[in-house]
Design a protein around this motif. Structure first.
Motif, PDB file in Angstrom:
ATOM      1  N   ILE A 110      16.345 -56.009   9.504  1.00 18.29           N
ATOM      2  CA  ILE A 110      17.537 -55.197   9.221  1.00 18.29           C
ATOM      3  C   ILE A 110      17.192 -53.706   9.262  1.00 18.29           C
ATOM      4  CG2 ILE A 110      19.229 -54.600   7.448  1.00 18.29           C
ATOM      5  CD1 ILE A 110      19.194 -57.537   6.609  1.00 18.29           C
ATOM      6  N   LEU A 122      16.882 -52.582  12.805  1.00 16.21           N
ATOM      7  CA  LEU A 122      18.180 -52.397  13.454  1.00 16.21           C
ATOM      8  C   LEU A 122      18.858 -51.116  12.992  1.00 16.21           C
ATOM      9  CD1 LEU A 122      19.614 -56.030  13.418  1.00 16.21           C
ATOM     10  CD2 LEU A 122      18.603 -54.794  15.320  1.00 16.21           C
ATOM     11  N   LEU A 144      20.522 -53.629  18.593  1.00 17.53           N
ATOM     12  CA  LEU A 144      21.664 -53.660  17.674  1.00 17.53           C
ATOM     13  C   LEU A 144      22.850 -54.381  18.295  1.00 17.53           C
ATOM     14  CD1 LEU A 144      22.657 -52.713  14.916  1.00 17.53           C
ATOM     15  CD2 LEU A 144      23.489 -50.608  15.992  1.00 17.53           C
ATOM     16  N   ILE A 201      23.005 -60.260  19.837  1.00 20.02           N
ATOM     17  CA  ILE A 201      23.368 -61.222  18.797  1.00 20.02           C
ATOM     18  C   ILE A 201      22.159 -62.012  18.317  1.00 20.02           C
ATOM     19  CG2 ILE A 201      23.965 -62.984  20.483  1.00 20.02           C
ATOM     20  CD1 ILE A 201      25.734 -62.272  17.119  1.00 20.02           C
ATOM     21  N   LEU A 205      20.318 -60.327  15.342  1.00 21.22           N
ATOM     22  CA  LEU A 205      21.027 -60.545  14.083  1.00 21.22           C
ATOM     23  C   LEU A 205      20.850 -61.991  13.607  1.00 21.22           C
ATOM     24  CD1 LEU A 205      24.332 -58.588  14.821  1.00 21.22           C
ATOM     25  CD2 LEU A 205      22.424 -57.864  13.385  1.00 21.22           C
TER      26      LEU A 205
END
Length: 709
Positions: free
Chosen positions: A57, A60, A683, A686, A689
């Motif tokens: 995280i 990103l 970022l 997909i 994430l």
């Protein structure tokens, strides 16, 4: 392709993000350090999962940008350009040119050479494979299209060009100059015979586009022949089925041209589409070029002018002489009495009165001198008659104001005659070209005007034809034009003009130019065409088959200012009634242009409209003709020399069918290395994430399985 990459962070708060991520990792370790009931390995696993999730995280949030660099090799394909013009259909020794080229290509080309196919004639098209016989129907050849740098730039995988052609080239840019800009080799397979076929043809027609009824109009027809030297043929000029003139002519030797002059005498006004034709012999190989069309607009035999002056002077005498030297002008003169007035005895009146006079010229005369005739003259000018006012010694405010309703200028209390030396200069406006475009005219060499009427204000619909430099360097109008009703008006605000003729008495060419100026001025004043705010036309009235048709249009507003941003659309209808729309593109302010391509033979009509916003500025109609004689078949002999020159310039080689089997071993593709790069933002991915979600989910599952809070 050898790749390497760089990593950059786009975030503006990199240091803050790193500190927060480090703090989150520290908290993660702190929260698990004293947790009981689990093994040491499981504790470190949970710390690792949370640490990795937080790190992903944080990563990103730093907005990372991966740039991948590499090198790509291009130019590994052969571009095959196939000539699709109709001359490739010519049959020689029982085999067509295109068939001979295709057969040689198929036999010689190995399967390991990657190819891209293109076709060209008057346009350039993409092909998936070698075309069949139906594709060879182009009526002109533009070799520069295939050689154009835009084709190479749009297809960077092409490392060499192979052109299958007969070498004919008849429209477009010079292919030699285009080939000098290429950085890849050009090879060619040239087919066709250089032996001239038996043919009789009309090569050119020289004529003036404007003629006059009941007056001889010269038309010169240039013709030639191959294989018929010394034989006789009939050369004719026809109006539809009616023969206007005919001559028996001897056909010239091969490679030579001959010409004959015809004097046409037309009895009525109008635009005539005429045809020049020469006898077609049975053994000719191509007969479509035995006739050519041309168009002449025939006007009235005489322009009727009334020349008026309050008294006899040099200006009157000079202008009378200059106008009478033009065979198409009929001059009536009127001189005032001792007081400068015109009564019935001094003013010649034809039976039809003022209405059928084409132009009235007044020199140094006020409107009051006409007495009761002034109302009749005003009505005639408003209906159609042109009007020219030439200043003189008596041109004061009272005299000029007497013509106020008609003249294209206004004056105020500052108006006066100002002595000096003034050299009128033409203004570069389209409407002035018809008057001032005189070959060899040097306006600076003409004698100056000695007096100028100034200052003046132009009326809204008026415009300056010529101006002069004022006393302080400012520009003052010297000749102003406008319109009054349906008639045109003009004011020449300086004098004298007559000394120009006397200065040039020793130079017949200069005298001719001076007289042409007055002739142009008179014709502009009596012609109604350019009063239209919207004009559209083709660049020619008659085209050979295969010649591109170009439309141009000009758009003016009510004050004759050029209008930008208008929409100019045409609907073009061919002989069969098929319609096609064409939108003209702006070229410069008020001027629009569009290409219609190379239409098939026949007569065409067009209807054009100019629209600005919700207002329709004008609607025009017109016609043009495309002859059956084509550019492509005018000279269909194979041009080996042209293709050889192109190949030598680019480092390629030109082949004939007999030696084309050597092409594969001599082919050298120009391979090029180009640096390429691509950017990736995690970022936006997909899967990155999803990785963070998987890590936190795994941590949660282990905690639940271990019954941790």
């Amino acid at each position: 392709m050898n790749n390497h990459f760089t990593l950059n962070f786009q975030s503006q708060n990199i240091v803050l993000m790193i500190l927060l991520t480090a703090l989150a990792l520290l908290v993660s370790w702190w929260s698990y350090r004293n947790v009981g009931g689990i093994s040491c390995a499981k504790r470190y696993l949970l710390i690792g999962l949370r640490t990795l999730g937080i790190a992903v995280i944080g990563f990103l949030l730093l907005e990372p940008l991966f740039t991948v660099f590499g090198h790509k090799t291009t130019g590994d394909k052969l571009g095959v350009l196939v000539d699709l013009s109709s001359s490739m259909n010519i049959v020689e020794s029982g085999v067509s040119r295109w068939s001979r080229a295709e057969s040689a290509f198929a036999k010689a080309m190995p399967s390991n050479i990657q190819t891209r196919y293109f076709g060209f004639s008057d346009t350039l098209v993409d092909l998936k494979r070698m075309p069949d016989s139906s594709a060879y129907d182009g009526q002109a050849t533009n070799l520069s299209l295939g050689l154009g740098i835009s084709l190479i730039e749009a297809n960077d995988d092409i490392g060499a060009l192979l052109i299958l052609t007969d070498g004919a080239n008849n429209i477009g840019e010079d292919p030699i100059k285009i080939s000098e800009t290429l950085d890849i080799p050009v090879y060619s397979l040239v087919v066709g015979s250089t032996i001239s076929r038996k043919d009789i043809f009309i090569s050119k027609i020289n004529y003036q586009p404007i003629g006059y009824i009941n007056t001889e109009t010269s038309v010169q027809v240039e013709f030639g022949a191959t294989g018929f030297a010394g034989q006789f043929a009939q050369l004719e000029i026809r109006d539809g089925k009616k023969t206007l003139a005919s001559k028996r002519v001897s056909l010239p030797a091969d490679g030579a041209l001959a010409s004959e002059e015809f004097m046409l005498n037309m009895p009525e006004e109008g635009v005539k589409l005429l045809e020049a034709s020469i006898t077609a012999f049975p053994d000719e190989s191509y007969k479509d070029n035995n006739s050519r069309h041309f168009r002449i607009k025939f006007l009235k035999d005489k322009i009727r002018i009334l020349l008026m002056s309050s008294h006899l002077d040099w200006e009157f005498s000079f202008l009378k002489r200059a106008l009478e030297s033009d065979p198409h002008i009929e001059v009536e003169t009127a001189l005032g009495d001792r007081q400068g007035n015109f009564d019935a005895a001094f003013l010649p009146m034809p039976p039809d009165g003022w209405v059928n006079r084409d132009l009235v010229i007044v020199i140094n005369t006020g409107a009051g001198a006409l007495g009761s005739h002034i109302n009749e003259m005003n009505a005639a000018i408003k209906a159609r008659t042109g009007f020219l006012y030439i200043a003189g010694a008596d041109s004061r405010a009272t005299q000029v104001n007497s013509w106020k309703e008609i003249l294209p200028i206004d004056i105020d209390n500052r108006f006066n005659q100002i002595p000096g030396e003034y050299w009128p200069q033409p203004l570069a406006v389209p409407r002035a070209k018809a008057i001032l475009d005189i070959e060899g005219m040097d306006w600076d060499r003409q004698p100056p005007l000695r007096y100028l009427l100034a200052p003046v204000m132009l009326k809204p619909s008026s415009w300056t034809v010529m101006d002069v430099s004022g006393l302080k360097g400012e520009r003052w109008p010297a000749v102003v034009a406008g319109n009054y009703g349906q008639g045109k008006t003009m004011a020449m605000l300086g004098y004298p003009w007559w000394n120009r003729q006397f200065k040039q008495t020793s130079d017949p060419l200069e005298i001719k130019r001076i007289r042409q100026f007055w002739g142009n001025l008179v014709r502009w004043l009596v012609t109604r065409d350019d009063l239209e705010k919207f004009n559209v036309s083709t660049d020619k009235a008659v085209y050979k088959l295969g010649e591109p048709v170009t439309f141009t249009a000009t758009v003016f507003d009510d004050n004759y200012n050029l209008v930008s941003g208008a929409r100019v659309a045409l609907m073009i209808t061919d002989s069969a009634g098929m319609k096609r729309e064409l939108q003209l593109a702006p070229e410069q302010p008020g001027r629009y242009i569009g290409e219609y391509g190379t239409p098939s033979a026949g007569s065409y009509a067009f209807r054009a409209a100019a629209v600005s916003g919700k207002d329709t500025l004008g609607i025009k109609q017109g016609t043009f003709v495309v002859e059956t004689a084509s550019l492509e078949m005018e000279n269909p002999s194979a041009n080996y020399a042209l293709m050889r020159q192109i190949s030598e310039i680019t480092g390629g080689r030109s082949y004939m069918v007999e030696d084309f089997n050597q092409f594969p071993q001599n082919l050298k593709l120009k391979l090029r290395k180009a640096e390429v790069f691509s950017e990736h933002r995690p970022l936006n991915a997909i899967y990155v994430l999803m990785l963070a979600i998987v890590l936190f989910s795994a941590e949660w599952a282990i905690r639940k399985f271990s019954q941790l809070p």
